[in-house]
Design a protein around this motif. Sequence first.
Motif, PDB file in Angstrom:
ATOM      1  N   MET A   1       0.838  -1.202   0.000  1.00 35.33           N
ATOM      2  CA  MET A   1       0.000   0.000   0.000  1.00 35.33           C
ATOM      3  C   MET A   1       0.871   1.249   0.000  1.00 35.33           C
ATOM      4  O   MET A   1       1.882   1.307   0.694  1.00 35.33           O
ATOM      5  N   LYS A   2       0.489   2.231  -0.790  1.00 32.03           N
ATOM      6  CA  LYS A   2       1.208   3.494  -0.843  1.00 32.03           C
ATOM      7  C   LYS A   2       0.512   4.543   0.034  1.00 32.03           C
ATOM      8  O   LYS A   2      -0.718   4.603   0.110  1.00 32.03           O
ATOM      9  N   HIS A   3       1.329   5.353   0.687  1.00 31.74           N
ATOM     10  CA  HIS A   3       0.828   6.466   1.494  1.00 31.74           C
ATOM     11  C   HIS A   3       1.301   7.742   0.799  1.00 31.74           C
ATOM     12  O   HIS A   3       2.478   8.096   0.856  1.00 31.74           O
ATOM     13  N   ASN A   4       0.366   8.411   0.115  1.00 32.93           N
ATOM     14  CA  ASN A   4       0.702   9.488  -0.809  1.00 32.93           C
ATOM     15  C   ASN A   4       0.640  10.854  -0.127  1.00 32.93           C
ATOM     16  O   ASN A   4      -0.438  11.390   0.111  1.00 32.93           O
ATOM     17  N   PHE A   5       1.816  11.412   0.156  1.00 31.99           N
ATOM     18  CA  PHE A   5       1.922  12.731   0.770  1.00 31.99           C
ATOM     19  C   PHE A   5       2.292  13.801  -0.262  1.00 31.99           C
ATOM     20  O   PHE A   5       2.758  14.881   0.101  1.00 31.99           O
ATOM     21  N   GLY A   6       2.109  13.499  -1.543  1.00 31.42           N
ATOM     22  CA  GLY A   6       2.484  14.431  -2.601  1.00 31.42           C
ATOM     23  C   GLY A   6       1.728  15.742  -2.525  1.00 31.42           C
ATOM     24  O   GLY A   6       0.546  15.783  -2.174  1.00 31.42           O
ATOM     25  N   ALA A   7       2.423  16.822  -2.896  1.00 32.80           N
ATOM     26  CA  ALA A   7       1.838  18.163  -2.790  1.00 32.80           C
ATOM     27  C   ALA A   7       0.877  18.482  -3.922  1.00 32.80           C
ATOM     28  O   ALA A   7       0.132  19.462  -3.854  1.00 32.80           O
ATOM     29  N   GLY A   8       0.859  17.717  -4.958  1.00 34.50           N
ATOM     30  CA  GLY A   8      -0.054  17.951  -6.063  1.00 34.50           C
ATOM     31  C   GLY A   8       0.533  17.373  -7.342  1.00 34.50           C
ATOM     32  O   GLY A   8       1.732  17.546  -7.571  1.00 34.50           O
ATOM     33  N   PRO A   9      -0.263  16.663  -8.136  1.00 31.94           N
ATOM     34  CA  PRO A   9      -1.685  16.388  -7.941  1.00 31.94           C
ATOM     35  C   PRO A   9      -1.969  15.651  -6.629  1.00 31.94           C
ATOM     36  O   PRO A   9      -1.109  14.983  -6.085  1.00 31.94           O
ATOM     37  N   CYS A  10      -3.202  15.845  -6.167  1.00 34.00           N
ATOM     38  CA  CYS A  10      -3.566  15.389  -4.836  1.00 34.00           C
ATOM     39  C   CYS A  10      -3.902  13.907  -4.801  1.00 34.00           C
ATOM     40  O   CYS A  10      -4.188  13.287  -5.817  1.00 34.00           O
ATOM     41  N   ILE A  11      -3.870  13.374  -3.586  1.00 28.86           N
ATOM     42  CA  ILE A  11      -4.402  12.052  -3.352  1.00 28.86           C
ATOM     43  C   ILE A  11      -5.924  12.123  -3.502  1.00 28.86           C
ATOM     44  O   ILE A  11      -6.552  13.122  -3.120  1.00 28.86           O
ATOM     45  N   LEU A  12      -6.506  11.088  -4.084  1.00 28.73           N
ATOM     46  CA  LEU A  12      -7.956  11.018  -4.259  1.00 28.73           C
ATOM     47  C   LEU A  12      -8.498   9.795  -3.531  1.00 28.73           C
ATOM     48  O   LEU A  12      -7.802   8.776  -3.414  1.00 28.73           O
ATOM     49  N   PRO A  13      -9.722   9.859  -3.033  1.00 31.21           N
ATOM     50  CA  PRO A  13     -10.306   8.695  -2.365  1.00 31.21           C
ATOM     51  C   PRO A  13     -10.398   7.509  -3.323  1.00 31.21           C
ATOM     52  O   PRO A  13     -10.654   7.674  -4.522  1.00 31.21           O
ATOM     53  N   ALA A  14     -10.202   6.298  -2.801  1.00 28.32           N
ATOM     54  CA  ALA A  14     -10.267   5.095  -3.635  1.00 28.32           C
ATOM     55  C   ALA A  14     -11.620   4.983  -4.328  1.00 28.32           C
ATOM     56  O   ALA A  14     -11.695   4.594  -5.499  1.00 28.32           O
ATOM     57  N   LYS A  15     -12.679   5.357  -3.625  1.00 29.69           N
ATOM     58  CA  LYS A  15     -14.021   5.296  -4.203  1.00 29.69           C
ATOM     59  C   LYS A  15     -14.133   6.188  -5.428  1.00 29.69           C
ATOM     60  O   LYS A  15     -14.724   5.814  -6.451  1.00 29.69           O
ATOM     61  N   VAL A  16     -13.549   7.366  -5.340  1.00 26.71           N
ATOM     62  CA  VAL A  16     -13.588   8.319  -6.453  1.00 26.71           C
ATOM     63  C   VAL A  16     -12.795   7.774  -7.639  1.00 26.71           C
ATOM     64  O   VAL A  16     -13.242   7.869  -8.796  1.00 26.71           O
ATOM     65  N   ALA A 310      11.831   5.588   4.385  1.00 27.64           N
ATOM     66  CA  ALA A 310      10.389   5.812   4.295  1.00 27.64           C
ATOM     67  C   ALA A 310       9.777   5.067   3.112  1.00 27.64           C
ATOM     68  O   ALA A 310       8.644   4.569   3.195  1.00 27.64           O
ATOM     69  N   SER A 311      10.526   4.973   2.036  1.00 28.00           N
ATOM     70  CA  SER A 311       9.989   4.297   0.846  1.00 28.00           C
ATOM     71  C   SER A 311       9.730   2.824   1.111  1.00 28.00           C
ATOM     72  O   SER A 311       8.846   2.222   0.503  1.00 28.00           O
ATOM     73  N   THR A 312      10.469   2.235   2.042  1.00 29.06           N
ATOM     74  CA  THR A 312      10.242   0.823   2.376  1.00 29.06           C
ATOM     75  C   THR A 312       8.922   0.633   3.117  1.00 29.06           C
ATOM     76  O   THR A 312       8.424  -0.494   3.224  1.00 29.06           O
ATOM     77  N   ARG A 313       8.369   1.727   3.640  1.00 28.43           N
ATOM     78  CA  ARG A 313       7.071   1.673   4.327  1.00 28.43           C
ATOM     79  C   ARG A 313       5.926   2.077   3.394  1.00 28.43           C
ATOM     80  O   ARG A 313       4.789   2.226   3.836  1.00 28.43           O
ATOM     81  N   GLY A 314       6.239   2.298   2.116  1.00 27.39           N
ATOM     82  CA  GLY A 314       5.212   2.707   1.170  1.00 27.39           C
ATOM     83  C   GLY A 314       4.916   4.185   1.184  1.00 27.39           C
ATOM     84  O   GLY A 314       3.920   4.637   0.614  1.00 27.39           O
ATOM     85  N   ILE A 315       5.779   4.966   1.815  1.00 32.86           N
ATOM     86  CA  ILE A 315       5.579   6.415   1.924  1.00 32.86           C
ATOM     87  C   ILE A 315       6.180   7.089   0.694  1.00 32.86           C
ATOM     88  O   ILE A 315       7.358   6.918   0.388  1.00 32.86           O
ATOM     89  N   ALA A 334      -8.192  13.673   1.358  1.00 34.88           N
ATOM     90  CA  ALA A 334      -8.361  12.240   1.135  1.00 34.88           C
ATOM     91  C   ALA A 334      -7.295  11.387   1.813  1.00 34.88           C
ATOM     92  O   ALA A 334      -7.394  10.165   1.813  1.00 34.88           O
ATOM     93  N   LEU A 335      -6.277  12.024   2.384  1.00 34.24           N
ATOM     94  CA  LEU A 335      -5.243  11.265   3.081  1.00 34.24           C
ATOM     95  C   LEU A 335      -5.775  10.830   4.442  1.00 34.24           C
ATOM     96  O   LEU A 335      -6.103  11.669   5.279  1.00 34.24           O
ATOM     97  N   PRO A 336      -5.859   9.532   4.712  1.00 32.50           N
ATOM     98  CA  PRO A 336      -6.386   9.070   6.002  1.00 32.50           C
ATOM     99  C   PRO A 336      -5.380   9.279   7.124  1.00 32.50           C
ATOM    100  O   PRO A 336      -4.165   9.314   6.888  1.00 32.50           O
ATOM    101  N   ILE A 337      -5.878   9.389   8.337  1.00 35.99           N
ATOM    102  CA  ILE A 337      -4.974   9.580   9.479  1.00 35.99           C
ATOM    103  C   ILE A 337      -4.070   8.363   9.665  1.00 35.99           C
ATOM    104  O   ILE A 337      -2.975   8.474  10.202  1.00 35.99           O
ATOM    105  N   SER A 338      -4.509   7.203   9.183  1.00 35.80           N
ATOM    106  CA  SER A 338      -3.662   6.006   9.274  1.00 35.80           C
ATOM    107  C   SER A 338      -2.356   6.189   8.512  1.00 35.80           C
ATOM    108  O   SER A 338      -1.309   5.669   8.920  1.00 35.80           O
ATOM    109  N   SER A 339      -2.389   6.926   7.401  1.00 35.55           N
ATOM    110  CA  SER A 339      -1.155   7.191   6.660  1.00 35.55           C
ATOM    111  C   SER A 339      -0.229   8.104   7.454  1.00 35.55           C
ATOM    112  O   SER A 339       0.998   7.944   7.433  1.00 35.55           O
ATOM    113  N   VAL A 340      -0.804   9.072   8.165  1.00 37.38           N
ATOM    114  CA  VAL A 340       0.009   9.949   9.019  1.00 37.38           C
ATOM    115  C   VAL A 340       0.619   9.134  10.147  1.00 37.38           C
ATOM    116  O   VAL A 340       1.787   9.339  10.516  1.00 37.38           O
TER     117      VAL A 340
END
Length: 367
Positions: A1-16, A310-315, A334-340
């Motif tokens: 699983m990837k934890h996307n902290f990118g500044a833009g383009p943004c992370i989007l919800p999986a549902k979207v 950090a990359s080994t953790r999917g960050i 859309a970034l969940p607190i679990s990623s933080v």
Amino acid sequence: MKHNFGAGPCILPAKVLDQAADAVRNFNGLGLSILEISHRTPEFEAVMKETQDLVRELLRVPEGYSILFLQGGASTQFSMLAMNFLHQEKKAAYLDCGYFSQKAIKEALLFGQVNIVASSKDKGYNYIPLGYEIPEDSAYFHYTSNNTIEGTEMFSFPPTTVPVICDMSSDIFSRMVNVADFDLIYAGAQKNMGPAGMTLVVVKDTLLEHIQRQVPSMSDYRIYRDNGSLFNTPPVFSIYVAMLNLRWLKEKGGVKTIETENIAKAALLYEEIDRNPLFYGLADPDHRSRMNVTFKMYEPAMEQEFLDFASTRGIVGVKGYRSVGGFRASLYNALPISSVEILVSCMSDFEKEKLNKEVELAQNESL
């Protein structure tokens, strides 16, 4: 699983993302992709209306404001707003609080005079200026509410009688604001709304009466208002995904609910930065952004090592902006607190690993 902290383009919800992927293959059962349909069809006109309605509802936009969808990103707005509202007999007031403020000022100077009412350049833009005056004869007052590169954010807005224009590209829909305090709000979509390609403009209709110079059609806000943002082919896909994303936000409980989540996410990460002896924050604590957390290491030589760790953790997406360096963690809606939590755990584990190595080295040297 990837934890996307990118500044833009943004992370989007999986549902979207799932819904958008379905629409790319077959939109509304039409047998056509959302990428193929005409913007003049009833189906897309319904998308346009729902997106406008969601913006109005989620931001609590009062009567007397128009919702526009334009192209060119927020950067095009730097020149477009000056072209429309900066008249030769007046100066525009600008707050200089970062990289994008500077870009906006540069473009405005092509169309008239600019008065920089305050600047935080003296300390590398690590704070938001306070205590300045806005001349009452200004054509308008412009500022950026959140600075993605420097990691600062404005949480209170100065009262003034002149028209207020705000670049909210990176914190719109992340917290409650009183739209009635602004005459024009603009925001690129690719932070909290959807994919790049669409720019939201919320403009007070009476402000449009102040346009005096002749403006090319594609740069005239009145043209977009009078044509329902359909003067030319709009960014169809970007608007559609923004609609899906705003639906998602409404289902979560709206802006007030997401604001509570964003406060918690930012507090968790800042707490670790302040606790961890390897890291330090870049922004003044009173002006720290909830959307873009900027920080560095006391030992710069360790920074690439931490990125690899950090990359080994999917960050992903935590490398700082090229002119600043260090790290930047963007905590968009859309970034969940679990990623933080994963990032905080990663920072703590990296600290422990370094301490263990120091202890081991000291023990070896004592032998």
